[in-house]
Design a protein around this motif. Structure first.
Motif, PDB file in Angstrom:
ATOM      1  N   PHE A 402       0.835  -1.201   0.000  1.00  0.00           N
ATOM      2  CA  PHE A 402       0.000   0.000   0.000  1.00  0.00           C
ATOM      3  C   PHE A 402       0.872   1.253   0.000  1.00  0.00           C
ATOM      4  N   ALA A 403       0.242   2.398  -0.259  1.00  0.00           N
ATOM      5  CA  ALA A 403       0.921   3.694  -0.206  1.00  0.00           C
ATOM      6  C   ALA A 403       0.940   4.174   1.242  1.00  0.00           C
ATOM      7  N   ASP A 404       2.093   4.669   1.692  1.00  0.00           N
ATOM      8  CA  ASP A 404       2.292   4.882   3.125  1.00  0.00           C
ATOM      9  C   ASP A 404       2.387   6.360   3.526  1.00  0.00           C
ATOM     10  N   CYS A 405       1.562   7.229   2.939  1.00  0.00           N
ATOM     11  CA  CYS A 405       1.700   8.654   3.256  1.00  0.00           C
ATOM     12  C   CYS A 405       1.476   8.925   4.747  1.00  0.00           C
ATOM     13  N   GLY A 406       0.496   8.257   5.357  1.00  0.00           N
ATOM     14  CA  GLY A 406       0.267   8.455   6.792  1.00  0.00           C
ATOM     15  C   GLY A 406       1.411   7.931   7.625  1.00  0.00           C
ATOM     16  N   GLU A 407       1.886   6.742   7.275  1.00  0.00           N
ATOM     17  CA  GLU A 407       2.996   6.139   8.010  1.00  0.00           C
ATOM     18  C   GLU A 407       4.260   6.991   7.900  1.00  0.00           C
ATOM     19  N   LEU A 410       4.259  10.117  10.029  1.00  0.00           N
ATOM     20  CA  LEU A 410       4.538   9.789  11.433  1.00  0.00           C
ATOM     21  C   LEU A 410       6.033   9.574  11.665  1.00  0.00           C
ATOM     22  N   ARG A 411       6.701   8.893  10.733  1.00  0.00           N
ATOM     23  CA  ARG A 411       8.151   8.690  10.915  1.00  0.00           C
ATOM     24  C   ARG A 411       8.889  10.018  10.839  1.00  0.00           C
ATOM     25  N   ASN A 412       8.467  10.898   9.929  1.00  0.00           N
ATOM     26  CA  ASN A 412       9.068  12.227   9.879  1.00  0.00           C
ATOM     27  C   ASN A 412       8.887  12.958  11.208  1.00  0.00           C
ATOM     28  N   PHE A 413       7.711  12.826  11.802  1.00  0.00           N
ATOM     29  CA  PHE A 413       7.440  13.476  13.093  1.00  0.00           C
ATOM     30  C   PHE A 413       8.403  12.971  14.163  1.00  0.00           C
ATOM     31  N   PHE A 414       8.569  11.663  14.262  1.00  0.00           N
ATOM     32  CA  PHE A 414       9.462  11.117  15.284  1.00  0.00           C
ATOM     33  C   PHE A 414      10.930  11.435  14.978  1.00  0.00           C
ATOM     34  N   ASP A 415      11.288  11.492  13.698  1.00  0.00           N
ATOM     35  CA  ASP A 415      12.659  11.894  13.347  1.00  0.00           C
ATOM     36  C   ASP A 415      12.946  13.303  13.875  1.00  0.00           C
ATOM     37  N   LEU A 467      13.960   0.544   5.427  1.00  0.00           N
ATOM     38  CA  LEU A 467      13.419   1.310   6.554  1.00  0.00           C
ATOM     39  C   LEU A 467      11.941   1.609   6.377  1.00  0.00           C
ATOM     40  N   TYR A 468      11.551   1.930   5.138  1.00  0.00           N
ATOM     41  CA  TYR A 468      10.129   2.136   4.886  1.00  0.00           C
ATOM     42  C   TYR A 468       9.332   0.899   5.316  1.00  0.00           C
ATOM     43  N   ASN A 469       9.805  -0.283   4.906  1.00  0.00           N
ATOM     44  CA  ASN A 469       9.081  -1.518   5.216  1.00  0.00           C
ATOM     45  C   ASN A 469       9.144  -1.858   6.701  1.00  0.00           C
ATOM     46  N   ASP A 470      10.304  -1.658   7.322  1.00  0.00           N
ATOM     47  CA  ASP A 470      10.442  -1.958   8.752  1.00  0.00           C
ATOM     48  C   ASP A 470       9.511  -1.089   9.601  1.00  0.00           C
ATOM     49  N   TRP A 471       9.315   0.154   9.174  1.00  0.00           N
ATOM     50  CA  TRP A 471       8.478   1.074   9.944  1.00  0.00           C
ATOM     51  C   TRP A 471       7.023   0.601  10.002  1.00  0.00           C
ATOM     52  N   THR A 472       6.574  -0.138   8.990  1.00  0.00           N
ATOM     53  CA  THR A 472       5.185  -0.616   9.004  1.00  0.00           C
ATOM     54  C   THR A 472       4.920  -1.484  10.227  1.00  0.00           C
ATOM     55  N   PHE A 585      -2.032  12.665   3.974  1.00  0.00           N
ATOM     56  CA  PHE A 585      -1.292  13.317   5.046  1.00  0.00           C
ATOM     57  C   PHE A 585       0.018  13.825   4.445  1.00  0.00           C
ATOM     58  N   VAL A 586       0.574  14.852   4.994  1.00  0.00           N
ATOM     59  CA  VAL A 586       1.941  15.215   4.631  1.00  0.00           C
ATOM     60  C   VAL A 586       2.538  16.078   5.722  1.00  0.00           C
ATOM     61  N   LEU A 587       3.795  15.819   6.028  1.00  0.00           N
ATOM     62  CA  LEU A 587       4.542  16.643   6.967  1.00  0.00           C
ATOM     63  C   LEU A 587       5.654  17.329   6.184  1.00  0.00           C
ATOM     64  N   SER A 588       5.820  18.627   6.373  1.00  0.00           N
ATOM     65  CA  SER A 588       6.824  19.379   5.615  1.00  0.00           C
ATOM     66  C   SER A 588       7.486  20.395   6.526  1.00  0.00           C
ATOM     67  N   SER A 589       8.624  20.905   6.075  1.00  0.00           N
ATOM     68  CA  SER A 589       9.377  21.869   6.877  1.00  0.00           C
ATOM     69  C   SER A 589      10.002  22.913   5.974  1.00  0.00           C
ATOM     70  N   GLN A 590      10.616  23.911   6.582  1.00  0.00           N
ATOM     71  CA  GLN A 590      11.310  24.940   5.825  1.00  0.00           C
ATOM     72  C   GLN A 590      12.471  24.325   5.044  1.00  0.00           C
ATOM     73  N   SER A 591      12.684  24.820   3.853  1.00  0.00           N
ATOM     74  CA  SER A 591      13.862  24.409   3.106  1.00  0.00           C
ATOM     75  C   SER A 591      15.070  25.176   3.620  1.00  0.00           C
ATOM     76  N   THR A 592      16.236  24.553   3.545  1.00  0.00           N
ATOM     77  CA  THR A 592      17.457  25.192   4.034  1.00  0.00           C
ATOM     78  C   THR A 592      18.507  25.176   2.938  1.00  0.00           C
ATOM     79  N   THR A 593      19.336  26.186   2.927  1.00  0.00           N
ATOM     80  CA  THR A 593      20.419  26.246   1.959  1.00  0.00           C
ATOM     81  C   THR A 593      21.750  26.255   2.690  1.00  0.00           C
TER      82      THR A 593
END
Length: 794
Positions: A402-407, A410-415, A467-472, A585-593
């Motif tokens: 399946f497509a894991d946008c929600g999952e 969540l991993r981005n949040f914990f990172d 890692l994508y698969n392990d996170w499931t 779902f999507v989690l995003s942040s400021q871009s950095t240079t």
């Protein structure tokens, strides 16, 4: 046991994955050590450029800027980008296309190598245009034919569809039999007349309700059987409906596969590639030389996560462009860049001045690219934010895809929560050793969450497919979490369903061991608790909720909204946002240079005036790494002598990463700087182009119509004056003024009136523009601000 419909849906997804060949993931950026040497002196063909063009959003910006424009406004290069990539509606997730009717979804790494090799022959004029198109069609056709055996998969889908039709026939026979039995039972029972009437009218729900009411007083076996049979009938009806949906989906996908196998689809894509090559040639110069190659290299980078993937690309590219010894060494030695490499480079980089920086980064290009990624991954408060992909979840011997946008969100949040800058890793001890600030609901970290981050603490390989698969296994099959409902599935235990409240329940399971008291809290209280528990010394987490217009919303009544988080750390604030949409779902942040002085960026840009044509791509890629809002205008000026006006516009793709939906945090600053960027392009453009008009229009429509800043309006005047003096596009300038008039009370900005009055009519085209504008003014009853202009054109 799974129902037929559920089986067919999952089989369909599996077939699609087989057709796609592979799913999206990326190779760890530290593995690029030694990769640049593989392409001999043909460094414009290096996959390292693909890393830059993909990760620094250059290709994404090319897609995004033109996304809503009609095809008639798009050149071949932009259409090619939109043919082989796809930007999700969240504006963040940018991936290679997976649409079944797009031939590129079947491209393997070797396909990209073969196409780029053919492009070089065309550029060297060893083959003509017709031959180039024909050979590209052959490459595309062969890729489609071998990409997971497309014909076989189409036949398999057709077979599944035939099975569904058979299932539907069986279900219809069962339904007819049930109808006979139920009617007989009802006719022979002493049921109220209303029940029979509802049944005759086909109102199944009302029949069920009436039966339940009647059974509270009459418990005879026949009536219970009638109720059971009626519920079975309703279930069969739902099953038939699901089967019909499944049949429609299969029929649609078969149609798409038929298209992707058609010669017309192959011919169209081949023509886009050839047209794009022409647009980045010495004769055309609409784009910087070798732009088409970089787009395909970005595609390659996004589709590859192992050294073997790149080896397949190099083998197809051929010995003429590949240093075989360097390739063998890169494959076998498995060198990786380290933090020490970054620190050494950064020290040398800092000691170079504007006169010596160009030679330094030219000689150290590979390390320079690594350093940019290392800075973003290792030395920023926020970690690298990655997008979702297609994952595999294994349970009880079965594989669910399946497509894991929600999952992924969540991993981005914990990172973000677990990133430890001083130790250079994701540190689960932040949670395991945290002192609970709420004794009533203490932290109780999930064992699976702790195990995952104990094992996967590195910043380097967050986008590996493993890692994508392990996170499931951390976030699937959690208690009281709502998962996507596959039709007629017996259990719902994977693919997290949408909605903020549902995600809060996931966090309850992972952080508070599915605490019952947590469930009784309001969403406001839950978010406050989470932020308090996850905050620590010099890391304070807070939140607010907004809608699409950046207006505050109540999290207790709204499911689909955006949570905007603020982290206060090391005497500064950083931000990220978590968007919950109805299907995403999507989690995003400021871009950095990468931190670099403006004079050094200017020196690198100026090197375009004297560098070899083959090195232009390296310079441009570095600008994509180093460009920021403050040095854009001077950068355009420095590069102006070397680039055509259209290529100056292409520089915009290095900078255009400022999206209006980021809200109020930097709105004023962004607006002014974006205007300066575009004005920098316009001032350095000697000939009038539709691209310049489009950029100016895009800028004004995004922020000036909502602005209350006179400084920004003044900047708009300068942009409009430039466009008007050069007799710019009539539809653009009229449309722009129309937006301003409708959204801003221009009486509060008398500078606009003064600007209009100073316009002089030099030719018929300008006169027509001015008269159109005046018509708008009169229509909106603001003609008193423009007496001079109206008098001139009466």
């Amino acid at each position: 046991m799974q129902s037929h419909s559920f089986f067919n849906r999952r089989m369909l997804i599996s077939l699609v994955l087989l057709i796609n060949g592979f799913v999206q993931a990326e190779m760890p950026f530290t593995w690029i050590a030694g990769l640049y040497a593989v392409t001999k002196d043909n460094h414009y063909l290096s996959p390292i450029n693909g890393l830059v063009w993909y990760q620094q959003n250059i290709v994404k910006n090319m897609y995004d800027i033109w996304a809503k424009q009609p095809d008639t406004m798009k050149d071949n290069t932009i259409q090619l980008v939109q043919e082989i990539f796809y930007l999700q509606r969240d504006g963040v997730s940018f991936l290679p296309t997976k649409r079944l009717d797009k031939p590129a979804h079947l491209f393997m790494q070797s396909t990209v190598g073969s196409i780029i090799k053919m492009m070089q022959q065309y550029r060297l004029k060893t083959i003509n245009r017709e031959s180039f198109v024909n050979q590209l069609q052959t490459i595309i056709r062969d890729s489609v034919a071998s990409g997971g055996s497309t014909v076989q998969k189409k036949e398999a889908l057709e077979g599944k569809r035939a099975s569904i039709k058979k299932i539907n026939e069986i279900n219809k026979a069962i339904k007819d039999l049930n109808a006979f039995l139920i009617k007989k039972t009802i006719d022979e029972s002493s049921l109220p007349t209303s029940v029979k009437n509802y049944y005759d009218k086909g109102s199944k729900k009302r029949v069920g309700d009436e039966l339940r009411t009647f059974l509270t007083n009459d418990t005879s076996h026949k009536l219970k059987e009638a109720l059971t049979q009626e519920e079975l009938k309703v279930g069969k009806f739902k099953n038939d409906k699901a089967q019909a949906k499944e049949d429609d989906r299969l029929r649609y996908d078969i149609t798409l596969l038929t298209r992707v196998m058609s010669p017309e689809a192959h011919h169209n894509l081949a023509n886009l590639i050839v047209g794009s090559v022409d647009e980045s040639s010495d004769n055309n110069k609409r784009y910087i030389l070798y732009t088409t190659e970089q787009i395909l290299l970005a595609f390659l980078w996004a589709k590859s996560d192992t050294r073997e993937d790149f080896e397949a690309f190099f083998n197809a590219l051929g010995q003429q462009y590949v240093n075989q010894n360097a390739l063998i060494n890169w494959m076998s030695a498995k060198l990786e860049y380290t933090r020490e490499d970054y620190e050494t480079f950064q020290e040398n980089f800092a000691n170079k001045d504007a006169k010596t920086i160009v030679q330094f980064v030219g000689e150290q290009y590979e390390t320079a690219v690594f350093a940019v990624r290392a800075y973003q991954m290792w030395y920023q408060v926020l970690p690298f934010i990655f997008t979702g992909t297609t994952v595999e979840y294994k349970k009880d011997g079965n594989i669910y895809t399946f497509a894991d946008c929600g999952e992924t969100s969540l991993r981005n949040f914990f990172d973000i929560i677990l990133k430890n800058l001083s130790k250079g890793k994701f540190d689960i001890d932040y949670l395991l050793n945290a002192k609970s600030v709420e004794a009533t609901i203490p932290l109780k970290v999930s064992g699976k969450l702790a195990e995952f981050y104990t094992k996967n603490f590195s910043f380097n390989n967050v986008t590996s497919l493993q890692l994508y698969n392990d996170w499931t296994h951390v976030v699937e099959d959690l208690p009281d979490v709502r998962y996507v409902d596959p039709e007629n599935a017996v259990n719902k235990f994977y693919e997290i369903d949408v909605g903020m409240t549902n995600v809060l329940q996931v966090l309850n399971s992972l952080l508070f061991d599915n605490n019952e008291s947590f469930k009784q809290l309001s969403n406001t209280e839950k978010l406050n608790l989470i932020c308090k528990q996850l905050s620590r010394a010099d890391f304070n987490l807070s939140w607010r909720a907004v809608d699409d217009q950046d207006e505050p919303v109540d999290v207790n009544t709204k499911e689909f909204l955006t949570l905007k988080f603020t982290i206060e750390t090391h005497n500064k604030k950083v931000f990220f946002e978590w968007k919950f949409e109805e299907r995403h779902f999507v989690l995003s942040s400021q871009s950095t240079t990468f931190p670099i002085a403006t004079d050094k960026v200017d020196a690198i840009a100026n090197s375009m005036n004297y560098c070899k044509p083959d090195d232009t791509i390296s310079v441009y890629s570095l600008l994509g790494c180093y460009a920021n809002r403050d040095n854009f205008e001077s950068l355009c000026s420095a590069a102006g002598k070397a680039l055509s006006s259209n290529q100056l516009v292409q520089l915009m793709y290095c900078f255009y990463d400022i999206r209006s939906d980021w809200g109020i945090w930097f709105e004023e600053l962004r607006g002014a700087n974006r205007a300066r960027m575009i004005l920098g392009i316009a001032k350095n453009t000697s000939d009038d182009t539709d691209l310049v008009n489009f950029f100016i229009s895009n800028l004004l429509k995004e922020w000036i119509v909502r602005s209350r800043s006179e400084a920004q309006v003044a900047m708009a005047q300068e942009l409009l004056r430039f466009n008007y003096v050069h007799a710019g596009s009539l539809p653009f300038i009229v449309d722009t003024f129309s937006n301003i008039i409708q959204n801003i009370d221009i009486r509060t900005f008398p500078g606009i009136a003064s600007f209009m009055q100073k316009l002089e009519v030099k030719d018929d085209k300008q006169a027509l523009i001015l008269m159109q504008l005046i018509a708008l003014m009169v229509k909106d009853n603001v003609k008193e601000l423009f007496p001079i202009a109206i008098k001139k054109n009466e």
